[in-house]
Design a protein around this motif. Structure first.
Motif, PDB file in Angstrom:
ATOM      1  N   GLU A  91      -3.441 -19.027  -7.846  1.00 25.53           N
ATOM      2  CA  GLU A  91      -4.457 -20.283  -7.958  1.00 25.53           C
ATOM      3  C   GLU A  91      -5.788 -19.769  -7.441  1.00 25.53           C
ATOM      4  O   GLU A  91      -6.734 -20.283  -8.019  1.00 25.53           O
ATOM      5  CB  GLU A  91      -4.021 -21.244  -7.137  1.00 25.53           C
ATOM      6  CG  GLU A  91      -2.694 -21.991  -7.659  1.00 25.53           C
ATOM      7  CD  GLU A  91      -3.094 -22.722  -8.892  1.00 25.53           C
ATOM      8  OE1 GLU A  91      -4.148 -23.274  -9.132  1.00 25.53           O
ATOM      9  OE2 GLU A  91      -2.080 -22.401  -9.885  1.00 25.53           O
ATOM     10  N   GLU A  92      -6.049 -18.706  -6.596  1.00 21.96           N
ATOM     11  CA  GLU A  92      -7.294 -18.318  -6.079  1.00 21.96           C
ATOM     12  C   GLU A  92      -7.962 -17.523  -7.306  1.00 21.96           C
ATOM     13  O   GLU A  92      -9.241 -17.592  -7.507  1.00 21.96           O
ATOM     14  CB  GLU A  92      -6.894 -17.265  -5.026  1.00 21.96           C
ATOM     15  CG  GLU A  92      -6.654 -17.826  -3.622  1.00 21.96           C
ATOM     16  CD  GLU A  92      -5.180 -18.224  -3.748  1.00 21.96           C
ATOM     17  OE1 GLU A  92      -4.204 -17.610  -4.624  1.00 21.96           O
ATOM     18  OE2 GLU A  92      -4.600 -18.856  -2.868  1.00 21.96           O
ATOM     19  N   ALA A  93      -7.209 -16.742  -8.163  1.00 24.45           N
ATOM     20  CA  ALA A  93      -7.878 -16.218  -9.333  1.00 24.45           C
ATOM     21  C   ALA A  93      -8.400 -17.207 -10.083  1.00 24.45           C
ATOM     22  O   ALA A  93      -9.534 -17.080 -10.977  1.00 24.45           O
ATOM     23  CB  ALA A  93      -6.826 -15.561 -10.098  1.00 24.45           C
ATOM     24  N   LEU A  94      -7.718 -18.285 -10.452  1.00 30.42           N
ATOM     25  CA  LEU A  94      -8.173 -19.437 -11.342  1.00 30.42           C
ATOM     26  C   LEU A  94      -9.441 -20.112 -10.654  1.00 30.42           C
ATOM     27  O   LEU A  94      -9.905 -21.008 -11.650  1.00 30.42           O
ATOM     28  CB  LEU A  94      -7.170 -20.340 -11.609  1.00 30.42           C
ATOM     29  CG  LEU A  94      -5.757 -19.590 -12.351  1.00 30.42           C
ATOM     30  CD1 LEU A  94      -4.356 -20.426 -12.592  1.00 30.42           C
ATOM     31  CD2 LEU A  94      -6.423 -18.982 -13.789  1.00 30.42           C
ATOM     32  N   LYS A  95      -9.949 -19.804  -9.676  1.00 30.83           N
ATOM     33  CA  LYS A  95     -11.239 -20.207  -9.233  1.00 30.83           C
ATOM     34  C   LYS A  95     -12.444 -19.429  -9.937  1.00 30.83           C
ATOM     35  O   LYS A  95     -13.426 -20.003 -10.094  1.00 30.83           O
ATOM     36  CB  LYS A  95     -11.306 -20.242  -7.562  1.00 30.83           C
ATOM     37  CG  LYS A  95     -10.262 -21.136  -7.216  1.00 30.83           C
ATOM     38  CD  LYS A  95     -10.266 -21.065  -5.379  1.00 30.83           C
ATOM     39  CE  LYS A  95      -9.378 -21.897  -4.775  1.00 30.83           C
ATOM     40  NZ  LYS A  95      -9.163 -21.752  -3.531  1.00 30.83           N
ATOM     41  N   PHE A  96     -12.119 -18.287 -10.457  1.00 33.75           N
ATOM     42  CA  PHE A  96     -13.005 -17.445 -11.134  1.00 33.75           C
ATOM     43  C   PHE A  96     -13.070 -17.412 -12.518  1.00 33.75           C
ATOM     44  O   PHE A  96     -13.903 -16.981 -13.260  1.00 33.75           O
ATOM     45  CB  PHE A  96     -13.058 -15.986 -10.650  1.00 33.75           C
ATOM     46  CG  PHE A  96     -13.209 -16.027  -8.941  1.00 33.75           C
ATOM     47  CD1 PHE A  96     -14.448 -16.089  -8.357  1.00 33.75           C
ATOM     48  CD2 PHE A  96     -12.035 -15.792  -8.069  1.00 33.75           C
ATOM     49  CE1 PHE A  96     -14.599 -16.096  -7.171  1.00 33.75           C
ATOM     50  CE2 PHE A  96     -12.122 -15.713  -6.819  1.00 33.75           C
ATOM     51  CZ  PHE A  96     -13.547 -15.753  -6.339  1.00 33.75           C
ATOM     52  N   VAL A  97     -11.801 -17.869 -12.985  1.00 34.64           N
ATOM     53  CA  VAL A  97     -11.903 -17.907 -14.498  1.00 34.64           C
ATOM     54  C   VAL A  97     -10.949 -18.968 -15.175  1.00 34.64           C
ATOM     55  O   VAL A  97      -9.956 -19.176 -14.232  1.00 34.64           O
ATOM     56  CB  VAL A  97     -11.192 -16.435 -15.094  1.00 34.64           C
ATOM     57  CG1 VAL A  97      -9.960 -16.263 -14.451  1.00 34.64           C
ATOM     58  CG2 VAL A  97     -11.284 -16.406 -16.495  1.00 34.64           C
ATOM     59  N   HIS A  98     -11.139 -19.761 -16.023  1.00 36.30           N
ATOM     60  CA  HIS A  98     -10.464 -20.966 -16.648  1.00 36.30           C
ATOM     61  C   HIS A  98      -9.109 -20.504 -17.185  1.00 36.30           C
ATOM     62  O   HIS A  98      -9.152 -19.308 -18.178  1.00 36.30           O
ATOM     63  CB  HIS A  98     -11.177 -21.568 -17.338  1.00 36.30           C
ATOM     64  CG  HIS A  98     -12.180 -22.417 -16.685  1.00 36.30           C
ATOM     65  ND1 HIS A  98     -12.135 -23.561 -16.089  1.00 36.30           N
ATOM     66  CD2 HIS A  98     -13.563 -22.201 -16.642  1.00 36.30           C
ATOM     67  CE1 HIS A  98     -13.257 -23.861 -15.220  1.00 36.30           C
ATOM     68  NE2 HIS A  98     -14.203 -23.064 -15.884  1.00 36.30           N
ATOM     69  N   ALA A  99      -8.074 -21.064 -16.771  1.00 35.22           N
ATOM     70  CA  ALA A  99      -6.701 -20.741 -17.535  1.00 35.22           C
ATOM     71  C   ALA A  99      -6.930 -21.033 -18.994  1.00 35.22           C
ATOM     72  O   ALA A  99      -6.041 -20.195 -19.762  1.00 35.22           O
ATOM     73  CB  ALA A  99      -5.709 -21.666 -16.794  1.00 35.22           C
ATOM     74  N   GLU A 100      -7.522 -21.949 -19.355  1.00 40.57           N
ATOM     75  CA  GLU A 100      -7.724 -22.373 -20.854  1.00 40.57           C
ATOM     76  C   GLU A 100      -8.428 -21.370 -21.615  1.00 40.57           C
ATOM     77  O   GLU A 100      -7.892 -21.054 -22.740  1.00 40.57           O
ATOM     78  CB  GLU A 100      -8.350 -23.556 -21.012  1.00 40.57           C
ATOM     79  CG  GLU A 100      -7.764 -24.816 -20.305  1.00 40.57           C
ATOM     80  CD  GLU A 100      -8.092 -25.017 -18.974  1.00 40.57           C
ATOM     81  OE1 GLU A 100      -8.639 -24.316 -18.274  1.00 40.57           O
ATOM     82  OE2 GLU A 100      -7.111 -25.900 -18.383  1.00 40.57           O
ATOM     83  N   ALA A 101      -9.320 -20.550 -21.058  1.00 36.82           N
ATOM     84  CA  ALA A 101      -9.928 -19.363 -21.563  1.00 36.82           C
ATOM     85  C   ALA A 101      -8.929 -18.351 -21.729  1.00 36.82           C
ATOM     86  O   ALA A 101      -8.747 -17.878 -22.923  1.00 36.82           O
ATOM     87  CB  ALA A 101     -11.246 -18.896 -20.856  1.00 36.82           C
ATOM     88  N   ILE A 102      -8.149 -18.037 -20.998  1.00 39.46           N
ATOM     89  CA  ILE A 102      -7.164 -17.020 -21.170  1.00 39.46           C
ATOM     90  C   ILE A 102      -5.909 -17.453 -22.248  1.00 39.46           C
ATOM     91  O   ILE A 102      -5.553 -16.497 -23.041  1.00 39.46           O
ATOM     92  CB  ILE A 102      -6.485 -16.638 -19.510  1.00 39.46           C
ATOM     93  CG1 ILE A 102      -7.590 -16.210 -18.739  1.00 39.46           C
ATOM     94  CG2 ILE A 102      -5.234 -15.669 -19.625  1.00 39.46           C
ATOM     95  CD1 ILE A 102      -7.081 -16.111 -17.319  1.00 39.46           C
TER      96      ILE A 102
END
Length: 146
Positions: A58-69
């Motif tokens: 969840e901490e990683a998803l503060k820096f990149v959007h899950a939708e983009a991945i």
């Protein structure tokens, strides 16, 4: 470059036809600012013929959007140890068994400590720890050692 060193990719080699499009790579993202570079990492892996799936804290998803991945990988980002969508029986086991290579990039100090002590309380650490003993899990350290 990193995949070449761990033997997951051989430049100029044709992947075996029974393996699908190429090496299967799980990219583990942790809570470090370098996670914002994940889309570019995924694209580079795909340019080398890799099929990529992503596990992210969840901490990683503060820096990149899950939708983009998800748009790049055509798969949902695996965020937790237990399935939320009913598609995975046990996500970290499924990913570890599916992968030819697991790469943790960036690897935060917290995740490195979890892996070193066998603490599987995050999805990324759990995937790394579930990787077969014959596999190597490269860690791309996300902090300055100076």
């Amino acid at each position: 470059m990193l995949l070449v060193r761990v033997g997951a990719v051989e430049l100029g080699a044709t992947p075996p036809p029974t393996r699908g499009p190429g090496p299967r790579v799980v990219l583990g993202l942790t809570g470090a600012v370098a996670s914002m570079h994940a889309p570019a990492q995924i694209q580079r892996l795909q340019q080398h013929g890799c099929e990529v799936r992503v596990a992210a804290t969840e901490e990683a998803l503060k820096f990149v959007h899950a939708e983009a991945i998800a748009a790049l990988t055509h798969r949902p980002v695996v965020r937790g140890l237990w399935p939320s969508d009913g598609q995975h029986v046990v996500p970290h086991i499924e990913l570890a068994q599916w992968a030819d290579a697991v790469i943790v990039s960036p690897a935060s100090a917290t995740t490195i400590a979890r892996i070193a002590t066998g603490d599987h309380s995050s999805i990324v650490a759990a995937v790394a720890l579930a990787t077969p003993t014959s596999g190597t899990v490269p860690l791309d350290v996300a902090f300055d050692g100076e």
